[in-house]
Scaffold this motif. Sequence first.
Motif, PDB file in Angstrom:
ATOM      1  N   ARG A 117      -7.606   5.069  -3.880  1.00 39.32           N
ATOM      2  CA  ARG A 117      -8.448   5.682  -2.856  1.00 39.32           C
ATOM      3  C   ARG A 117      -8.143   7.176  -2.720  1.00 39.32           C
ATOM      4  NH1 ARG A 117      -7.395   1.148   1.924  1.00 39.32           N
ATOM      5  NH2 ARG A 117      -8.629  -0.548   0.986  1.00 39.32           N
ATOM      6  N   TYR A 118      -9.177   7.969  -2.519  1.00 41.87           N
ATOM      7  CA  TYR A 118      -9.078   9.388  -2.148  1.00 41.87           C
ATOM      8  C   TYR A 118      -8.469  10.260  -3.252  1.00 41.87           C
ATOM      9  CZ  TYR A 118      -8.957   6.371   1.965  1.00 41.87           C
ATOM     10  OH  TYR A 118      -9.177   5.337   2.847  1.00 41.87           O
ATOM     11  N   LYS A 120     -11.778  -2.814  -6.181  1.00 43.38           N
ATOM     12  CA  LYS A 120     -11.012  -2.839  -4.933  1.00 43.38           C
ATOM     13  C   LYS A 120      -9.534  -2.790  -5.270  1.00 43.38           C
ATOM     14  CE  LYS A 120     -14.473  -5.570  -2.408  1.00 43.38           C
ATOM     15  NZ  LYS A 120     -15.529  -5.350  -3.416  1.00 43.38           N
ATOM     16  N   ASP A 154     -13.668   0.432  -2.152  1.00 43.62           N
ATOM     17  CA  ASP A 154     -13.484  -0.507  -1.043  1.00 43.62           C
ATOM     18  C   ASP A 154     -13.295   0.176   0.309  1.00 43.62           C
ATOM     19  OD1 ASP A 154     -11.003   0.558  -1.592  1.00 43.62           O
ATOM     20  OD2 ASP A 154      -9.952  -1.363  -1.718  1.00 43.62           O
ATOM     21  N   THR A 155     -13.802   1.391   0.449  1.00 45.86           N
ATOM     22  CA  THR A 155     -13.734   2.081   1.736  1.00 45.86           C
ATOM     23  C   THR A 155     -15.142   2.336   2.254  1.00 45.86           C
ATOM     24  OG1 THR A 155     -13.615   4.232   0.611  1.00 45.86           O
ATOM     25  CG2 THR A 155     -11.521   3.201   1.207  1.00 45.86           C
ATOM     26  N   PRO A 156     -15.298   2.559   3.550  1.00 41.79           N
ATOM     27  CA  PRO A 156     -16.634   2.777   4.109  1.00 41.79           C
ATOM     28  C   PRO A 156     -17.376   3.913   3.410  1.00 41.79           C
ATOM     29  CG  PRO A 156     -15.060   2.438   5.878  1.00 41.79           C
ATOM     30  CD  PRO A 156     -14.251   2.537   4.613  1.00 41.79           C
ATOM     31  N   TYR A 209       0.852  -1.185   0.000  1.00 38.34           N
ATOM     32  CA  TYR A 209       0.000   0.000   0.000  1.00 38.34           C
ATOM     33  C   TYR A 209       0.894   1.243   0.000  1.00 38.34           C
ATOM     34  CZ  TYR A 209      -4.152  -2.802   1.121  1.00 38.34           C
ATOM     35  OH  TYR A 209      -5.185  -3.703   1.088  1.00 38.34           O
ATOM     36  N   SER A 213      -3.555  10.139  -1.578  1.00 38.47           N
ATOM     37  CA  SER A 213      -4.279   8.999  -2.124  1.00 38.47           C
ATOM     38  C   SER A 213      -3.444   7.733  -1.952  1.00 38.47           C
ATOM     39  CB  SER A 213      -4.646   9.233  -3.600  1.00 38.47           C
ATOM     40  OG  SER A 213      -3.527   9.643  -4.352  1.00 38.47           O
TER      41      SER A 213
END
Length: 360
Positions: A320-321, A253, A241-243, A173, A327
């Motif tokens: 993500r983000y 994902k 894949d995040t809340p 990650y 990110s």
Amino acid sequence: MKETIQMLKTLTEAKGIAGREDQVRTLFNGYISPFADEIMQDGLGSLIAKKQGTKTGPKIMITGHLDEVGFMVTQVDEHGFIKFQPIGGWVPHVMLSQKVTIVTRSHAEIIGVIGSKPPHIMTLSEREKTVAIQDMFIDIGVSSQKEALDAGIRPGDMIVPVCDFTVMHNEKYLLAKAWDNRIGLAVIIEVLKALQKEEHPNIVYGVGAVQEEVGLRGSKTATHLVQPDIGFALDVGIAGDTPGISANLAQSKIGLGPQIVIYDASMVSHPGLRDLVTDIADELRIPYQFEAIPKGGTDAGSIHLTGNGVPSLPITIATRYIHSHTSILHYDDFINTVKLTTEVIKRLDQEKVEQLVMRR
């Protein structure tokens, strides 16, 4: 892997909004030149690295964009606070109290923070609404307009988010600013590197395009110059894949392979090219995910409309983000995107390209 991680760190920490891509272009040139037969630049500033195959064949264009989302100085007020214009798509929710770097004409870098009112003195209605971007300002720690101007700050100066490249607890990650779209540039570099030892019947053009975040502009001029037969946009995509994100909004994902984008707001992807890519991925057991994005687009949106039309496909990496200061993406998705793109290029030839052009 260590050398690749260092490349990713260098690319993401470089500063370059739309129209101010010089630093990123120089780095991209330095990384890709050893694997290219020729380097070109179009009139808007996109860099094009040409890699000749074993014989004259179809032109395959793989494009990532040099620019990142950021801001531009528009005013310096009497107290030295900086007003700014977003460059690229931002929402106010992710901006307040974040650090930024202002880059002046002399390349001086001045740290600031997007100011916010403390909650202690907010009214109830203020707490419940989002601050409009036009009401925000940047505090660089000066007391007057003169002090800010003496520091070299002028309207038009580039402003970029501050975020150090970070390998996270799970080392696959990776957190950084500007994955959108330095990861696409990194894929192109690695693809041309991989093709050094491979025979392929194509002419490959690896493009670092300018001004994607303000309207897919650089890919349009670069496509006019190259006149490719096939186009791929290599970019980031939305991770679901995040809340708070349901599968009907974004189903991909991170870590489960590159995204094959079948639709976005800039194009309907070419079905024959989609099938070719996914068939190769299935054959080689390269994981992938399908994605449809109702808003936003990639450089393929400009590539496929250029000239008489170019069969095109976005291949993206779930991230993500995106369009914020920070990110996160997964290293395995990067590696699998490089592998898939390389294998597709190796298998494309004049006959396949002609079949794709005829299939609409």
